[in-house]
Enzyme design. Structure first.
Site, PDB file in Angstrom:
ATOM      1  N   SER A 171       1.035   0.859  -3.851  1.00  0.00           N
ATOM      2  CA  SER A 171       1.972   2.109  -3.730  1.00  0.00           C
ATOM      3  C   SER A 171       3.551   1.725  -3.378  1.00  0.00           C
ATOM      4  O   SER A 171       3.414   0.655  -2.702  1.00  0.00           O
ATOM      5  CB  SER A 171       1.260   2.914  -2.708  1.00  0.00           C
ATOM      6  OG  SER A 171       0.887   2.313  -1.657  1.00  0.00           O
ATOM      7  N   GLU A 229       6.904   2.701  -1.561  1.00  0.00           N
ATOM      8  CA  GLU A 229       7.733   3.873  -0.517  1.00  0.00           C
ATOM      9  C   GLU A 229       9.332   3.836  -1.035  1.00  0.00           C
ATOM     10  O   GLU A 229       9.936   2.568  -1.245  1.00  0.00           O
ATOM     11  CB  GLU A 229       7.575   3.250   0.927  1.00  0.00           C
ATOM     12  CG  GLU A 229       8.408   4.291   1.586  1.00  0.00           C
ATOM     13  CD  GLU A 229       8.006   4.078   3.220  1.00  0.00           C
ATOM     14  OE1 GLU A 229       6.552   3.875   3.502  1.00  0.00           O
ATOM     15  OE2 GLU A 229       8.693   3.666   4.066  1.00  0.00           O
ATOM     16  N   ASP A 253      11.225   9.238  14.554  1.00  0.00           N
ATOM     17  CA  ASP A 253      11.879   8.547  15.859  1.00  0.00           C
ATOM     18  C   ASP A 253      13.018   9.701  15.994  1.00  0.00           C
ATOM     19  O   ASP A 253      13.757  10.101  15.109  1.00  0.00           O
ATOM     20  CB  ASP A 253      12.459   7.269  15.506  1.00  0.00           C
ATOM     21  CG  ASP A 253      11.307   6.288  15.750  1.00  0.00           C
ATOM     22  OD1 ASP A 253      10.570   6.622  16.662  1.00  0.00           O
ATOM     23  OD2 ASP A 253      11.286   5.537  14.925  1.00  0.00           O
ATOM     24  N   PHE A 262      16.515  -4.580  10.644  1.00  0.00           N
ATOM     25  CA  PHE A 262      15.269  -3.762  10.731  1.00  0.00           C
ATOM     26  C   PHE A 262      14.246  -3.935  11.734  1.00  0.00           C
ATOM     27  O   PHE A 262      13.792  -3.145  12.195  1.00  0.00           O
ATOM     28  CB  PHE A 262      14.622  -3.759   9.170  1.00  0.00           C
ATOM     29  CG  PHE A 262      15.331  -3.139   8.176  1.00  0.00           C
ATOM     30  CD1 PHE A 262      16.286  -2.250   8.222  1.00  0.00           C
ATOM     31  CD2 PHE A 262      14.923  -3.298   6.768  1.00  0.00           C
ATOM     32  CE1 PHE A 262      17.044  -1.458   7.465  1.00  0.00           C
ATOM     33  CE2 PHE A 262      15.634  -2.738   5.703  1.00  0.00           C
ATOM     34  CZ  PHE A 262      16.694  -1.683   5.920  1.00  0.00           C
ATOM     35  N   HIS A 288       1.192  -1.748   0.006  1.00  0.00           N
ATOM     36  CA  HIS A 288       2.266  -0.620   0.090  1.00  0.00           C
ATOM     37  C   HIS A 288       3.637  -1.186   0.465  1.00  0.00           C
ATOM     38  O   HIS A 288       3.895  -2.051   1.413  1.00  0.00           O
ATOM     39  CB  HIS A 288       1.859   0.422   1.199  1.00  0.00           C
ATOM     40  CG  HIS A 288       2.954   1.589   1.417  1.00  0.00           C
ATOM     41  ND1 HIS A 288       2.820   2.704   0.486  1.00  0.00           N
ATOM     42  CD2 HIS A 288       4.078   1.821   2.241  1.00  0.00           C
ATOM     43  CE1 HIS A 288       3.729   3.354   0.990  1.00  0.00           C
ATOM     44  NE2 HIS A 288       4.581   2.920   1.787  1.00  0.00           N
TER      45      HIS A 288
END
Ligand code: FAD
Length: 274
Positions: A5, A7, A99, A206, A256
């Protein structure tokens, strides 16, 4: 080819939209089970997520899974969104706490993702397959690792069907996490989230934000390549492909990819895996 998958984040400019279209056109060849669309904190991006999910679903013919977070609104707003998503034909939601941007004090009606999952089940029954987030290296705000595992279990008990992990580079952390939650009685599929490496300083940024650990040996080897972007990409592909192979060989149910709306790095890994 493993189950995959992808994102994406919602593009905001025409240039970003064109970039996403090129990325999706390239990644479609890998026949993803679904494509998910992130949901930025704060109500302003609400429509961008819905808009992007619709585009991926209608224009690209892909099963879209919008992310939804506790920060995204009160009960009534989230219920309306769930109804829209159901009417649009989506069958999967990624449910998160989200967040809060610094300085923002009102988190909506739900404090934790488990409450949101329960609400989705109450409101939409079994219509949606619900994915939640998992943290093999422990969520950065957790009191301790054991509590974090119990909080993860609470999301599954509330009705989640599966989980996607935060990215990590230490396969053992993933296997340990799966063993630990299975011991607590959790049996849903836990799909590793994979972050392809293209740019080391971006990855560091990140990772500092989300608490993912970059092993020292990766940092040192990346540093050795300095500004040589090609060498960094090549090493990134090798590191991430090796990680994916280990995960799949060890029983991970799929992968993913955090694509960051770019195809190249994800494709490089998938080509190696084929
Ligand atoms: P929760 O499961 O609610 O957990 C958050 C923290 O609270 C953890 O430390 C947990 O241990 C603790 N906790 C949980 N329940 C309790 C309780 N009852 N009492 C005390 N402590 C508790 N963010 C976005 O804003 N938009 C996105 O689209 C997005 N997509 C993501 C996709 C994936 C696959 C992942 C892994 C993360 C994503 N995130 C996204 C980031 C996520 O919102 C943050 O990591 C957030 O800090 C936690 O979300 P959660 O759903 O895991 O929260």
């Amino acid at each position: 080819m493993p189950a995959v998958s992808f994102e994406f984040f919602p593009p905001k400019t025409d240039e970003q939209r064109a970039q996403l279209d090129r990325t999706v056109a390239a990644l479609k060849a890998y026949q993803p089970d679904y494509v998910s669309v992130t949901f930025g904190a704060g109500g302003s991006t609400l429509s961008y997520t819905a808009e992007t999910a619709r585009h991926l679903h209608e224009q690209h013919g892909l099963p879209a899974a919008p992310h939804l977070s506790c920060v995204g609104g009160n009960r009534a707003e989230l219920a309306a969104l769930l109804d829209d998503y159901r009417a649009a034909g989506y069958r999967r939601i990624v449910a998160l706490r989200g967040d809060l941007p610094s300085g923002m004090a009102t988190p909506g009606d739900f404090r934790y993702a488990a409450e949101l999952v329960r609400f989705i089940r109450e409101h939409s029954g079994d219509h949606f397959h619900i994915e939640v987030a998992a943290y093999p290296e422990t969520h950065p705000q957790a009191d301790n690792a054991l509590r974090d595992l119990q909080h993860f279990k609470a999301k599954v008990d509330a009705g989640a069907d599966g989980a996607i992990t935060q990215y990590f580079f230490n396969a053992d952390a993933y296997f340990r996490f799966v063993d630990d939650v299975q011991r607590l009685g959790v049996n849903v599929p836990i799909v590793p989230g994979i972050m392809p490496i293209t740019n080391y300083s971006q990855l560091q940024r990140f990772s500092d934000m989300c608490g993912a650990e970059i092993p020292r040996w990766i940092t040192q080897r990346m540093r050795a390549h300095g500004d040589d972007a090609d060498a960094v990409r090549k090493l990134g592909t090798e590191v991430v492909t090796t990680l994916c192979r280990r995960l799949l060989d060890g029983g991970a149910p799929g992968l993913h990819f955090y694509t960051l709306n770019r195809a190249k790095a994800t494709e490089a890994v998938l080509k190696q895996l084929a």
